[in-house]
Design a protein around this motif. Sequence first.
Motif, PDB file in Angstrom:
ATOM      1  N   GLY A  20      34.106  50.036  39.257  1.00  0.00           N
ATOM      2  CA  GLY A  20      34.254  50.258  37.935  1.00  0.00           C
ATOM      3  C   GLY A  20      32.984  49.584  37.180  1.00  0.00           C
ATOM      4  O   GLY A  20      32.900  48.331  37.298  1.00  0.00           O
ATOM      5  N   ILE A  21      32.474  50.298  36.124  1.00  0.00           N
ATOM      6  CA  ILE A  21      31.426  49.514  35.445  1.00  0.00           C
ATOM      7  C   ILE A  21      31.873  48.549  34.621  1.00  0.00           C
ATOM      8  O   ILE A  21      31.084  47.540  34.253  1.00  0.00           O
ATOM      9  N   ALA A  22      33.104  48.748  34.189  1.00  0.00           N
ATOM     10  CA  ALA A  22      33.859  47.687  33.346  1.00  0.00           C
ATOM     11  C   ALA A  22      34.307  46.493  33.905  1.00  0.00           C
ATOM     12  O   ALA A  22      35.136  45.626  33.360  1.00  0.00           O
ATOM     13  N   ASN A  23      34.423  46.493  35.313  1.00  0.00           N
ATOM     14  CA  ASN A  23      35.274  45.633  35.934  1.00  0.00           C
ATOM     15  C   ASN A  23      34.467  44.163  36.048  1.00  0.00           C
ATOM     16  O   ASN A  23      33.429  44.063  36.683  1.00  0.00           O
ATOM     17  N   GLN A  24      35.031  43.293  35.170  1.00  0.00           N
ATOM     18  CA  GLN A  24      34.443  42.003  35.228  1.00  0.00           C
ATOM     19  C   GLN A  24      35.173  40.933  36.196  1.00  0.00           C
ATOM     20  O   GLN A  24      34.593  39.857  36.177  1.00  0.00           O
ATOM     21  N   ASN A  25      36.170  41.219  36.982  1.00  0.00           N
ATOM     22  CA  ASN A  25      36.874  40.309  37.737  1.00  0.00           C
ATOM     23  C   ASN A  25      36.332  40.455  39.223  1.00  0.00           C
ATOM     24  O   ASN A  25      37.001  39.512  40.101  1.00  0.00           O
ATOM     25  N   GLY A  26      36.103  41.508  39.585  1.00  0.00           N
ATOM     26  CA  GLY A  26      35.756  41.765  40.999  1.00  0.00           C
ATOM     27  C   GLY A  26      37.025  41.905  41.644  1.00  0.00           C
ATOM     28  O   GLY A  26      38.198  42.349  41.162  1.00  0.00           O
ATOM     29  N   LYS A  27      36.864  42.287  43.090  1.00  0.00           N
ATOM     30  CA  LYS A  27      38.161  42.540  43.781  1.00  0.00           C
ATOM     31  C   LYS A  27      38.945  41.492  44.170  1.00  0.00           C
ATOM     32  O   LYS A  27      38.722  40.089  44.174  1.00  0.00           O
ATOM     33  N   PRO A  28      40.408  41.643  43.709  1.00  0.00           N
ATOM     34  CA  PRO A  28      41.547  40.535  43.914  1.00  0.00           C
ATOM     35  C   PRO A  28      41.372  40.093  45.380  1.00  0.00           C
ATOM     36  O   PRO A  28      41.281  40.916  46.163  1.00  0.00           O
ATOM     37  N   ASP A  29      42.062  39.019  45.354  1.00  0.00           N
ATOM     38  CA  ASP A  29      42.271  38.420  46.659  1.00  0.00           C
ATOM     39  C   ASP A  29      43.581  39.155  47.227  1.00  0.00           C
ATOM     40  O   ASP A  29      44.276  39.894  46.639  1.00  0.00           O
ATOM     41  N   ARG A  30      43.638  39.117  48.783  1.00  0.00           N
ATOM     42  CA  ARG A  30      44.850  39.863  48.995  1.00  0.00           C
ATOM     43  C   ARG A  30      46.131  39.466  48.709  1.00  0.00           C
ATOM     44  O   ARG A  30      46.788  40.309  48.390  1.00  0.00           O
ATOM     45  N   SER A  31      46.367  38.259  48.322  1.00  0.00           N
ATOM     46  CA  SER A  31      47.686  38.012  47.964  1.00  0.00           C
ATOM     47  C   SER A  31      47.951  38.608  46.360  1.00  0.00           C
ATOM     48  O   SER A  31      49.066  38.988  46.080  1.00  0.00           O
ATOM     49  N   GLU A  32      46.842  38.380  45.646  1.00  0.00           N
ATOM     50  CA  GLU A  32      47.105  39.210  44.199  1.00  0.00           C
ATOM     51  C   GLU A  32      47.130  40.507  44.425  1.00  0.00           C
ATOM     52  O   GLU A  32      47.876  41.168  43.802  1.00  0.00           O
ATOM     53  N   ALA A  33      46.536  41.102  45.307  1.00  0.00           N
ATOM     54  CA  ALA A  33      46.597  42.972  45.344  1.00  0.00           C
ATOM     55  C   ALA A  33      47.935  43.288  45.965  1.00  0.00           C
ATOM     56  O   ALA A  33      48.513  44.248  45.503  1.00  0.00           O
ATOM     57  N   ILE A  34      48.772  42.512  46.818  1.00  0.00           N
ATOM     58  CA  ILE A  34      49.923  42.843  47.393  1.00  0.00           C
ATOM     59  C   ILE A  34      50.787  42.684  46.124  1.00  0.00           C
ATOM     60  O   ILE A  34      51.819  43.350  45.983  1.00  0.00           O
ATOM     61  N   ALA A  35      50.757  41.348  45.487  1.00  0.00           N
ATOM     62  CA  ALA A  35      51.650  41.231  44.342  1.00  0.00           C
ATOM     63  C   ALA A  35      51.622  42.224  43.280  1.00  0.00           C
ATOM     64  O   ALA A  35      52.540  42.880  42.616  1.00  0.00           O
ATOM     65  N   LEU A  36      50.354  42.674  43.076  1.00  0.00           N
ATOM     66  CA  LEU A  36      50.222  44.021  42.004  1.00  0.00           C
ATOM     67  C   LEU A  36      50.928  45.004  42.575  1.00  0.00           C
ATOM     68  O   LEU A  36      51.597  45.924  41.872  1.00  0.00           O
ATOM     69  N   VAL A  37      50.718  45.501  43.781  1.00  0.00           N
ATOM     70  CA  VAL A  37      51.584  46.650  44.543  1.00  0.00           C
ATOM     71  C   VAL A  37      53.015  46.668  44.539  1.00  0.00           C
ATOM     72  O   VAL A  37      53.626  47.567  43.992  1.00  0.00           O
ATOM     73  N   HIS A  38      53.650  45.409  44.763  1.00  0.00           N
ATOM     74  CA  HIS A  38      54.923  45.132  44.536  1.00  0.00           C
ATOM     75  C   HIS A  38      55.382  45.227  43.454  1.00  0.00           C
ATOM     76  O   HIS A  38      56.555  45.684  42.823  1.00  0.00           O
ATOM     77  N   THR A  39      54.671  44.815  42.143  1.00  0.00           N
ATOM     78  CA  THR A  39      54.877  44.968  40.677  1.00  0.00           C
ATOM     79  C   THR A  39      55.180  46.220  40.483  1.00  0.00           C
ATOM     80  O   THR A  39      56.049  46.705  39.957  1.00  0.00           O
TER      81      THR A  39
END
Length: 311
Positions: A20-39
């Motif tokens: 994404g052109i507006a993505n300033q955070n980059g790819k989240p780490d695996r634990s953050e990504a998993i937490a987002l899916v669970h949320t």
Amino acid sequence: MSVSADRLILGTAQLGLSYGIANQNGKPDRSEAIALVHTALAAGVRVLDTARCYGDSEEVLHDALQAAPGDLAQQATVITKVNTPEPEEAAILSDAALADLARDGVRASCQALGVETLPVVLIREAWPLRRPNGFWQALLEMREQGLIGTLGLSAQAAEEADLAAACPDIGHLQIPFNLLDYRWRDGGALDRLATRPDITLHVRSVFLQGLLLGGDRVSWPAVANGCGPAVQAALLRAKDELGRASLADLCIAYVLGHPQVAGVVLGMETGAQFGDNLALLARPPLTVDQRKAVDAMVPRVPEALLNPGQW
């Protein structure tokens, strides 16, 4: 399940790569990504969108679903996209070679996701729907064998959506559509999809990879031919005149104002972004008259701007 969660499809490209052109955070780490899916699952989201080409997104989903509490994983439907050869490559391959590519792609997704069957598989090029070929035939056979539940197309252009609507084997369609994208209105492709209520229609690129929300934080690509300021001014005017909470609210409400649209694919990197998006989907969509008002306000942009692949 809330209506907003029912229409929010969690896009996971951002969980597998920087996107994404507006993505300033980059790819989240695996634990953050998993937490987002669970949320998302805990909030009632039941459809997760991924693809073989989204980095390690499928592996992230595997880990997230394996660790999901209760029966949330069993309630989730994963949509993935098999890598589909470009037309030029397909033209020089035999039907047997094309069939092998399809089978290898499905097997790779099954392995990455840790499943034996894929609920929904989309092809990423429309050419398999134009003529008999080994790639499509192999997918049909795998559907008959129970390895695939529903077949569909991730379309780029209105003409491809018409191909999907004309194919009885298509049960799912994903299109790029937003309030700038006149291609779906001009030829009536979106209206024609109403003749296939058996096709589930999901919309991606609601924010045009974040370009429509970026303001001064992002630089518009060269293909915009300098139209960025005019577009931003028109969007802000539409937001104010229609009483929308934000530009994101305007963009989502515009797309969901089309009754054919079953859900929007929204990618995000954080739980805070998810909460914001879920709240926006709970707001009322635009009426027909309000959509027409937006159409009249926004300038007609170069067609190349509507396809991020040409940026």
